[in-house]
Design an enzyme around this catalytic site. Structure first.
Site, PDB file in Angstrom:
ATOM      1  N   SER A  30       0.816  -1.211   0.000  1.00  0.00           N
ATOM      2  CA  SER A  30       0.000   0.000   0.000  1.00  0.00           C
ATOM      3  C   SER A  30       0.846   1.257   0.000  1.00  0.00           C
ATOM      4  CB  SER A  30      -0.880  -0.010   1.260  1.00  0.00           C
ATOM      5  OG  SER A  30      -1.465   1.242   1.451  1.00  0.00           O
ATOM      6  N   TYR A  39      -1.824  -0.398  10.933  1.00  0.00           N
ATOM      7  CA  TYR A  39      -2.078  -1.034   9.620  1.00  0.00           C
ATOM      8  C   TYR A  39      -0.927  -0.726   8.671  1.00  0.00           C
ATOM      9  CZ  TYR A  39      -3.415  -1.183   4.782  1.00  0.00           C
ATOM     10  OH  TYR A  39      -3.395  -1.396   3.429  1.00  0.00           O
ATOM     11  N   LYS A  54       2.193  -3.222   6.820  1.00  0.00           N
ATOM     12  CA  LYS A  54       2.582  -3.301   5.400  1.00  0.00           C
ATOM     13  C   LYS A  54       4.079  -3.055   5.254  1.00  0.00           C
ATOM     14  CE  LYS A  54      -1.312  -4.330   3.485  1.00  0.00           C
ATOM     15  NZ  LYS A  54      -1.515  -5.667   2.851  1.00  0.00           N
TER      16      LYS A  54
HETATM   17  C1  WQD Z   1      -9.768   9.111   1.192  1.00  0.00           C
HETATM   18  C2  WQD Z   1      -9.941  10.585   1.494  1.00  0.00           C
HETATM   19  C3  WQD Z   1     -10.286  11.078   3.820  1.00  0.00           C
HETATM   20  C4  WQD Z   1     -14.149   9.105   4.169  1.00  0.00           C
HETATM   21  C5  WQD Z   1      -7.280   4.062   2.164  1.00  0.00           C
HETATM   22  C6  WQD Z   1      -7.360   2.892   3.082  1.00  0.00           C
HETATM   23  C7  WQD Z   1      -6.016   2.314   3.341  1.00  0.00           C
HETATM   24  C8  WQD Z   1      -5.262   2.131   2.060  1.00  0.00           C
HETATM   25  C9  WQD Z   1      -5.221   3.402   1.214  1.00  0.00           C
HETATM   26  C10 WQD Z   1      -5.256  -0.087   1.266  1.00  0.00           C
HETATM   27  C11 WQD Z   1      -9.200  11.022   2.759  1.00  0.00           C
HETATM   28  C12 WQD Z   1     -11.511  11.453   2.985  1.00  0.00           C
HETATM   29  C13 WQD Z   1     -12.950   9.586   3.661  1.00  0.00           C
HETATM   30  C14 WQD Z   1     -15.159  10.019   4.570  1.00  0.00           C
HETATM   31  C15 WQD Z   1     -13.744  11.848   3.941  1.00  0.00           C
HETATM   32  N1  WQD Z   1      -5.888   1.097   1.334  1.00  0.00           N
HETATM   33  N2  WQD Z   1     -12.765  10.931   3.556  1.00  0.00           N
HETATM   34  N3  WQD Z   1     -14.912  11.357   4.430  1.00  0.00           N
HETATM   35  O1  WQD Z   1      -7.497   7.165   3.957  1.00  0.00           O
HETATM   36  O2  WQD Z   1      -6.494   7.398   1.657  1.00  0.00           O
HETATM   37  O3  WQD Z   1      -6.681   5.143   2.795  1.00  0.00           O
HETATM   38  O4  WQD Z   1      -6.585   3.773   0.998  1.00  0.00           O
HETATM   39  O5  WQD Z   1      -4.135  -0.338   1.520  1.00  0.00           O
HETATM   40  O6  WQD Z   1      -6.234   1.067   3.960  1.00  0.00           O
HETATM   41  O7  WQD Z   1      -7.907   3.351   4.292  1.00  0.00           O
HETATM   42  O8  WQD Z   1      -8.711   6.350   1.883  1.00  0.00           O
HETATM   43  O9  WQD Z   1     -11.091   6.367   1.265  1.00  0.00           O
HETATM   44  O10 WQD Z   1     -10.466   6.358   3.739  1.00  0.00           O
HETATM   45  O11 WQD Z   1     -10.080   8.406   2.396  1.00  0.00           O
HETATM   46  O12 WQD Z   1     -13.545  13.066   3.837  1.00  0.00           O
HETATM   47  O13 WQD Z   1     -16.272   9.650   5.041  1.00  0.00           O
HETATM   48  O14 WQD Z   1     -11.323  10.848   1.727  1.00  0.00           O
HETATM   49  O15 WQD Z   1     -10.040  12.071   4.803  1.00  0.00           O
HETATM   50  O16 WQD Z   1      -8.715  12.332   2.552  1.00  0.00           O
HETATM   51  P1  WQD Z   1      -7.299   6.620   2.614  1.00  0.00           P
HETATM   52  P2  WQD Z   1     -10.164   6.810   2.365  1.00  0.00           P
END
Ligand code: WQD
Length: 341
Positions: free
Chosen positions: A125, A150, A154
């Site tokens: 990741s 997490y 990785k």
């Molecule tokens: C994306 C953006 C949030 C939800 C994910 C996985 C992690 C890894 C990488 C696998 C961020 C914003 C989110 C919401 C929001 N995957 N957001 N409101 O955090 O980049 O990481 O992908 O390895 O395991 O968690 O992805 O989709 O959670 O968030 O504003 O209700 O959307 O702050 O900026 P993230 P995400």
């Protein structure tokens, strides 16, 4: 060629299984179904006409895993997806994450050594980069202290894999660093199946769009980004799945240049949360209801990938646009709730 897909009923695992079956690979899927449903096999069969062999197994149980390998002695390669991946949950329960994500890998590597399985494609990741000082990130960008248990699992897993491969003469591996996979198979037979309230942005957007959630909360709009909301590199899960097939062929054809390689898999473009909402509005014809709240603990401000190495070495790049990927997510949500849309 017989391929073991661990976590193959999960989100990325199921989409990769579809691409592998479609390209003639003979699969066996192992999953403990802790974060996925057995019905995903129906979806894979509906798309490909083939139902992969499946064994319900917990990779943390070494003995049943050894029995599995005794019965399946002719495995040519492993694609290892099985792991917990919820950042927030890992902060609340780090031991659960270290135990599951690392013991499962160690058991699998022990089996690879014992049964001389020559190749592994490992699901890693972009979280290993943390808040990168330079963007876009390349595979040589520094791995920074993890923002969550997490992310740390990785990082540790990549180190274990590299040292294991270096200790073996005939075992080679590739770690694929995913950015943010989104969307679903265009058939809407498989897609993301978050259990409970989604942690990730796109399923939360589509569940809000369909009326399962009242409102999307945007976690912060005071970042140093063009519109103040956080920036990520989103790619269609089918494009990501295809990268796994390209990587597997690279290993099987012994085209890898080193025993252990790493590739970034993203679109190569930074997109903000507000831009994701605009994409949803375009493809759905709706106007998403949202409000801005405080930043989420552990979130980084911005990251996107330099994917030139994957393009050069794997002959891979994303094919779907952001809107095309978002449309598959929306179509999938409507399919899941077809009595409500
Ligand atoms: C994306 C953006 C949030 C939800 C994910 C996985 C992690 C890894 C990488 C696998 C961020 C914003 C989110 C919401 C929001 N995957 N957001 N409101 O955090 O980049 O990481 O992908 O390895 O395991 O968690 O992805 O989709 O959670 O968030 O504003 O209700 O959307 O702050 O900026 P993230 P995400």
């Amino acid at each position: 060629m017989k391929v073991l897909v661990t976590g193959g009923t999960g989100y990325i695992g199921s989409h990769t299984s579809v691409e592998l079956v479609s390209q003639g690979f003979d699969l066996v899927i192992i999953d403990n179904l802790s974060n996925s449903k057995i019905e995903v096999l129906d979806g894979i069969e509906a798309i490909t006409g083939i139902r992969p062999k499946f064994e319900k197994l917990d990779l943390c149980q070494a003995e049943p895993l050894d029995d599995f390998f005794k019965k399946n002695s002719n495995i040519d390669a492993i694609i290892h997806f099985a792991a917990y991946k919820a950042v927030g949950e890992s902060v609340e329960n780090p031991i659960k994450y270290y135990h599951n994500n690392l013991v499962s890998l160690l058991n699998l590597l022990e089996a690879m050594r014992k049964y001389q399985v020559p190749f592994m494609v490992f699901s890693s990741s972009c979280t290993v980069y943390g808040e990168a000082r330079e963007l876009p990130v390349t595979e040589n960008s520094p791995v920074q202290p993890a923002e969550s248990p997490y992310g740390n699992t990785k990082q540790i897993a990549e180190e274990i894999l590299q040292e294991f491969v270096n200790s073996q003469d005939k075992i080679h591996a590739v770690a694929l660093r995913y950015f943010n996979p989104i969307g679903a198979h265009p058939s809407s037979h498989i897609g993301e199946l978050p259990i409970g309230e989604p942690e990730n942005l796109v399923p939360y957007i589509t569940q809000t769009g369909i009326g399962l959630r009242d409102q999307l909360k945007i976690f912060g709009n005071d970042y140093e980004t063009p519109d103040g909301t956080a920036v990520r590199d989103y790619l269609h899960v089918v494009d990501l799945a295809k990268a796994h097939v390209a990587t597997l062929k690279r290993l099987l054809n012994q085209q890898n240049k080193k025993p252990y390689e790493v590739f970034n898999l993203g679109m190569g473009k930074g997109v903000s949360v507000l831009e994701m909402i605009q994409s949803f509005n375009r493809v759905s014809g709706k106007t998403l209801n949202y409000k801005v709240v405080d930043r989420r603990h552990g979130d980084i401000e911005k990251i996107w990938a330099d994917t030139s190495l994957a393009t050069k070495e794997l002959g891979w790049k994303t094919e779907s646009s952001l809107d095309e990927a978002m449309k598959t997510a929306w179509d999938w949500e409507k399919q899941l709730n077809k009595n409500q849309s």
